[in-house]
Design a protein around this motif. Structure first.
Motif, PDB file in Angstrom:
ATOM      1  N   LEU A   1      48.468  13.947  48.203  1.00  0.00           N
ATOM      2  CA  LEU A   1      48.490  12.928  49.260  1.00  0.00           C
ATOM      3  C   LEU A   1      49.074  13.520  50.543  1.00  0.00           C
ATOM      4  O   LEU A   1      48.566  13.281  51.642  1.00  0.00           O
ATOM      5  N   LEU A   2      50.133  14.313  50.383  1.00  0.00           N
ATOM      6  CA  LEU A   2      50.755  14.941  51.560  1.00  0.00           C
ATOM      7  C   LEU A   2      49.809  15.951  52.206  1.00  0.00           C
ATOM      8  O   LEU A   2      49.887  16.217  53.403  1.00  0.00           O
ATOM      9  N   PHE A   3      48.902  16.495  51.380  1.00  0.00           N
ATOM     10  CA  PHE A   3      47.892  17.411  51.921  1.00  0.00           C
ATOM     11  C   PHE A   3      46.690  16.630  52.478  1.00  0.00           C
ATOM     12  O   PHE A   3      45.694  17.223  52.883  1.00  0.00           O
ATOM     13  N   GLY A   4      46.764  15.314  52.420  1.00  0.00           N
ATOM     14  CA  GLY A   4      45.702  14.490  52.987  1.00  0.00           C
ATOM     15  C   GLY A   4      44.529  14.237  52.048  1.00  0.00           C
ATOM     16  O   GLY A   4      43.455  13.820  52.500  1.00  0.00           O
TER      17      GLY A   4
ATOM     18  N   LYS B   1      46.650  26.012  50.247  1.00  0.00           N
ATOM     19  CA  LYS B   1      47.577  25.017  49.711  1.00  0.00           C
ATOM     20  C   LYS B   1      46.975  24.253  48.525  1.00  0.00           C
ATOM     21  O   LYS B   1      47.669  23.893  47.587  1.00  0.00           O
TER      22      LYS B   1
ATOM     23  N   LEU C   1      54.200   6.989  55.194  1.00  0.00           N
ATOM     24  CA  LEU C   1      54.308   8.450  55.263  1.00  0.00           C
ATOM     25  C   LEU C   1      53.025   9.060  55.834  1.00  0.00           C
ATOM     26  O   LEU C   1      51.946   8.485  55.721  1.00  0.00           O
ATOM     27  N   ARG C   2      53.194  10.210  56.444  1.00  0.00           N
ATOM     28  CA  ARG C   2      52.056  10.917  57.016  1.00  0.00           C
ATOM     29  C   ARG C   2      51.822  12.212  56.261  1.00  0.00           C
ATOM     30  O   ARG C   2      52.733  12.767  55.660  1.00  0.00           O
ATOM     31  N   SER C   3      50.590  12.686  56.320  1.00  0.00           N
ATOM     32  CA  SER C   3      50.275  13.962  55.682  1.00  0.00           C
ATOM     33  C   SER C   3      50.884  15.091  56.509  1.00  0.00           C
ATOM     34  O   SER C   3      51.337  14.861  57.639  1.00  0.00           O
ATOM     35  N   ILE C   4      50.889  16.298  55.946  1.00  0.00           N
ATOM     36  CA  ILE C   4      51.512  17.416  56.671  1.00  0.00           C
ATOM     37  C   ILE C   4      50.775  17.715  57.969  1.00  0.00           C
ATOM     38  O   ILE C   4      51.300  18.380  58.848  1.00  0.00           O
TER      39      ILE C   4
ATOM     40  N   ILE D   1      48.658   8.557  55.709  1.00  0.00           N
ATOM     41  CA  ILE D   1      48.081   8.713  54.370  1.00  0.00           C
ATOM     42  C   ILE D   1      47.396   7.408  53.984  1.00  0.00           C
ATOM     43  O   ILE D   1      48.041   6.362  53.890  1.00  0.00           O
TER      44      ILE D   1
END
Lengths: 190, 138
Positions: A26-29, B6, B63-66, B71
């Protein structure tokens, strides 16, 4: 450290870690999902020319190819550096059930799967072809029809409290129970 | 390319977890479908419980993505047949091979190289779905 990591991980370690991978994605979108890579491979193979379902923008899908390449690498790391020689400790009841189906209990070599079924030698028998090829076909067809697999529906979908994912998971178990209890005894006799 | 690394790393972590918690074992999947151990239910159950908490935190804290984007978790389209029937077809294959898609790749990497045949078959299965898609009830 390596010794400790090499022991089989209990469920209460494995489960929450899987959820953390979901968070990482999720953090990677992206949303955790593995089966969509099968679709991307179809696109890479040129299926988009004939079937519109596979005419995807490849650039946007390459992340799931990178993800499954990572899973292969992760399996290799675990299988090369983090192994034990202990047999998988499945329950006595399962050992007995499998014995009735003439499947040996997990060997002390630490084998994860019965190699009489799943090996290149096994692939020379009708039984091996059925378990590996038909099994794979059902997985590829079913996951795309359902729009996701265990990771996309059972983990990501249920975590997001989605009804479609609950229906899909009930389907996963319906199929799994039918196979295990009704069809497996027949197929193992092939 | 750098952007993809990643996802490769996330995959490595996922592959190690699936392997070491024995999710990729045919024996464990048999045990699960025979209701003879808590192991697999513990894994899926605890992943979902922790996952629900994570999704709630992600949504409430926005929250936001990197990369800085919000999100958003795309909901699946509504429907019943595709999920139940498609899910059941996948379930048949899951109990046969003892592996869902993630474990197929992990097993191949682990050294059970014959699983590449199952992966290839799954790609063909997906292609067959694509071919029949318009004729199937969803």
């Amino acid at each position: 450290m390596i010794d400790w990591l090499s022991q089989p991980w209990p469920w209460y370690i494995g489960g929450p870690l899987i959820a953390l991978v979901m968070l990482l994605m999720l953090l990677f979108g992206k949303q955790l999902g593995v089966s969509s890579a099968f679709r991307t491979f179809c696109t890479m193979g040129g299926a988009g020319k004939y079937i519109p379902f596979f005419s995807l923008n490849l650039k946007e899908q390459l992340w799931n190819v990178a993800f499954v390449a990572g899973i292969i690498l992760g399996g290799w790391i675990a299988g090369t550096f983090l192994t034990t020689d202990a047999a998988i400790e499945i329950s006595e009841a399962t050992v007995n059930d499998l014995a009735e189906l003439k499947i040996d209990p997990p060997p002390p070599s630490g084998a994860l799967i019965p190699t009489e079924l799943f090996s290149w030698d096994g692939l020379r028998s009708t039984r091996g072809v059925v378990f590996i090829v038909l099994g794979g076909l059902l997985i590829g067809f079913g996951t795309r029809y359902a729009g996701g697999c265990t990771s996309g529906h059972a983990i990501m979908g249920l975590s997001n409290l989605q009804w479609p994912s609950l229906i899909a998971v009930i389907g996963f178990f319906t199929g799994g129970l039918i196979m295990t209890h009704l069809l497996l005894p027949l197929l193992l006799n092939l | 390319m750098l952007k993809l690394i990643k996802f490769l790393i996330a995959g490595v972590i996922f592959g190690i977890i699936l392997t070491k918690s024995e999710v990729i074992s045919w024996y464990r999947i048999q045990e699960m479908f025979r209701f003879q151990s808590f192991h697999m239910y513990g894994i899926i159950g605890s992943a979902v419980v922790v996952g629900i908490v994570i999704v709630q935190i992600v949504k409430r804290l926005k929250l936001r993505s990197i990369e800085g984007n919000p999100i958003e978790i795309e909901p699946k389209a509504s429907g019943f047949i595709r999920y139940f029937v498609g899910g059941s077809i996948f379930g048949l294959g899951w109990a046969m091979t003892g592996a869902c898609p993630g474990p197929l790749y992990a097993l191949f990497g682990y050294g059970y190289t014959v699983m590449i045949v199952a992966i290839f078959s799954a790609i063909i299965g997906t292609a067959i779905y694509g071919l029949l898609r318009d004729k199937l009830p969803h």
